[in-house]
Design a protein around this motif. Structure first.
Motif, PDB file in Angstrom:
ATOM      1  N   ASP A 288       2.738   2.820   3.004  1.00 25.81           N
ATOM      2  CA  ASP A 288       3.961   2.181   3.479  1.00 25.81           C
ATOM      3  C   ASP A 288       5.086   2.212   2.455  1.00 25.81           C
ATOM      4  O   ASP A 288       6.266   2.185   2.827  1.00 25.81           O
ATOM      5  CB  ASP A 288       3.673   0.719   3.859  1.00 25.81           C
ATOM      6  CG  ASP A 288       2.835   0.602   5.125  1.00 25.81           C
ATOM      7  OD1 ASP A 288       2.374   1.647   5.624  1.00 25.81           O
ATOM      8  OD2 ASP A 288       2.649  -0.527   5.618  1.00 25.81           O
TER       9      ASP A 288
ATOM     10  N   TYR B 185       0.718  -4.439   4.086  1.00 31.46           N
ATOM     11  CA  TYR B 185       1.396  -3.554   5.017  1.00 31.46           C
ATOM     12  C   TYR B 185       2.897  -3.859   4.976  1.00 31.46           C
ATOM     13  O   TYR B 185       3.322  -4.932   4.548  1.00 31.46           O
ATOM     14  CB  TYR B 185       0.862  -3.752   6.432  1.00 31.46           C
ATOM     15  CG  TYR B 185      -0.530  -3.225   6.653  1.00 31.46           C
ATOM     16  CD1 TYR B 185      -0.738  -2.010   7.293  1.00 31.46           C
ATOM     17  CD2 TYR B 185      -1.635  -3.938   6.205  1.00 31.46           C
ATOM     18  CE1 TYR B 185      -2.023  -1.524   7.496  1.00 31.46           C
ATOM     19  CE2 TYR B 185      -2.923  -3.459   6.393  1.00 31.46           C
ATOM     20  CZ  TYR B 185      -3.106  -2.247   7.037  1.00 31.46           C
ATOM     21  OH  TYR B 185      -4.381  -1.760   7.226  1.00 31.46           O
TER      22      TYR B 185
ATOM     23  N   ARG C  21       0.838  -1.198   0.000  1.00 35.43           N
ATOM     24  CA  ARG C  21       0.000   0.000   0.000  1.00 35.43           C
ATOM     25  C   ARG C  21       0.878   1.256   0.000  1.00 35.43           C
ATOM     26  O   ARG C  21       1.970   1.282   0.572  1.00 35.43           O
ATOM     27  CB  ARG C  21      -0.949  -0.006   1.197  1.00 35.43           C
ATOM     28  CG  ARG C  21      -0.289   0.055   2.546  1.00 35.43           C
ATOM     29  CD  ARG C  21      -1.305  -0.042   3.662  1.00 35.43           C
ATOM     30  NE  ARG C  21      -0.703   0.372   4.938  1.00 35.43           N
ATOM     31  CZ  ARG C  21      -1.310   1.108   5.849  1.00 35.43           C
ATOM     32  NH1 ARG C  21      -2.545   1.524   5.640  1.00 35.43           N
ATOM     33  NH2 ARG C  21      -0.707   1.446   6.958  1.00 35.43           N
TER      34      ARG C  21
END
Length: 394
Positions: free
Chosen positions: A246, A259, A243
């Motif tokens: 991150d 993540y 994502r």
């Protein structure tokens, strides 16, 4: 052929801190190709870092050719873990006069390192470089299990002339599927996002009995990715699968994805895999980074891969048989039984899939699986993974 013909040296002074590396940092533990090409024989090294500075076929991510050196700035600052690392940094493959020249160079370098039992860790560059990474296995006379961590399948039709080696980051998988001779046994996707994938491409994956797994399958329990990674000979990781919060350093980064800690876990699972012989991390674009956030995450992902490698369990099923337990289950329809193998050392599971026309005791294919697959079989149901594998063996 010398690998130095395809690689350009690196100067650690360009990415070392002003005071130099601490003795425990990877910058002090790694051998670098600087003036003279390192001697690779006699099993001196286990892992080789290779940068590929070519992004000409990267879609909407121009600038990712700069990724390897920005990665080095962060990776060599990390401290060595509870392992004695034997890492060599072989520098960069520069962009060739044509993209096909880059592909040939990467193919030859990866193939040579695999033959010397050194795992190449490729830092790209566009994900189209997965194709020459795959081509490196052509002369090894083995079937290949390919695992790709990506938010989509990269099956788009390209417009290059037939027979050309060149592809792009949205179409390289087509070239792998159509390549002759065909030595691809299985393709697995980890983390696709349904709204980014056409129903037609999903039908193609089902028709070929490939293993594709939605992002949502892993968000609650990332450990379910471990059996998928455990069977891979090669892995390709597109940073757009993470994502954007991150890992913003990608022109195609989106709001959803893995993540950062999950990406590190996936890399660790890849390192633990006794079968894996090459891995590539692609599409890192420093132009979009913020405070080196993605560079640090990528460095940590590779650190976890290295940590996984040095913690491999040598957990090869049924060798010796005394280290494993065999479980038999019967299907509800009475069509037969299924065999499962569990390691006493690691509690990892495999299912035994017989080759068509043979019993499970004559010749079979062992497939990594989850405990949930075993419980499904205990309840008399055939796991989908068993059926897909059997169809590929026909």
């Amino acid at each position: 052929m010398s690998l130095s013909d395809f690689l350009s040296p690196v100067n650690p002074e360009t990415f070392s801190p002003a005071q130099g590396f601490m003795t425990s940092q990877l910058g002090m533990k790694t051998s670098f190709y600087m003036d003279e090409f390192p001697e690779l024989g006699d099993r001196r090294f286990d892992i080789a870092i290779i940068g590929v500075k070519d992004d000409r076929q990267a879609k909407q991510n121009e600038g990712c050719f700069l990724g390897p050196d920005y990665f080095r700035e962060q990776f060599y600052l990390l401290h060595e873990g509870a392992f004695g690392s034997r890492i060599v940094d072989l520098g960069n493959i520069q962009a060739g006069a044509a993209v096909s020249d880059t592909y040939i160079a990467l193919k030859l370098v990866v193939a040579e390192l695999i033959q010397q039992e050194i795992i190449p860790v490729i830092i790209g560059g566009g994900q189209d470089l997965t194709y020459p990474q795959y081509l490196a296995y052509e002369g090894l006379e083995q079937k290949v299990d390919l695992v790709v961590v990506d938010r989509k399948f990269d099956l788009d039709e390209d417009e290059h002339e037939e027979g050309s080696i060149i592809t792009d980051s949205d179409a390289y998988l087509n070239r792998i599927l159509l390549h002759q001779p065909n030595y691809l046994f299985n393709f697995s996707n980890v983390g696709y996002q349904t709204y980014l994938v056409s129903q037609e491409s999903l039908k193609v994956m089902n028709k070929l009995y490939f293993d594709v797994h939605r992002l949502g399958d892993f968000l609650k329990d990332i450990s379910s990715a471990e059996p998928v990674l455990r069977n891979a000979n090669m892995v390709s990781f597109d940073l757009s699968a993470i994502r954007s919060a991150d890992a913003p350093a990608n022109g195609n980064a989106g709001p959803n994805g893995f993540y950062g800690e999950q990406a590190c876990k996936i890399a660790h699972y890849a390192g633990l895999n006794d079968k894996l012989t090459s891995i590539g991390f692609y599409e890192f674009n420093p132009a979009f980074d913020r405070n080196a956030q993605t560079a640090m995450l990528l460095a940590q992902m590779v650190w976890y891969f290295v940590d996984g490698f040095y913690n491999r369990k040598k957990d090869l099923p049924l060798n010796p048989k005394s280290a494993y337990m065999i479980y038999r289950t019967s299907l509800n329809d009475g069509s037969g039984e299924m065999l499962f193998v569990k390691s006493k050392k690691t509690d990892r599971w495999w299912m035994q899939v017989p080759y068509p026309g043979m019993t499970e005791n004559e010749r079979y294919h062992l497939v990594p699986c989850r405990y949930e697959d075993y419980t499904m079989a205990v309840n008399g149901e055939m796991p989908d993974l068993w059926w897909r594998t059997y169809q590929k063996l026909l």
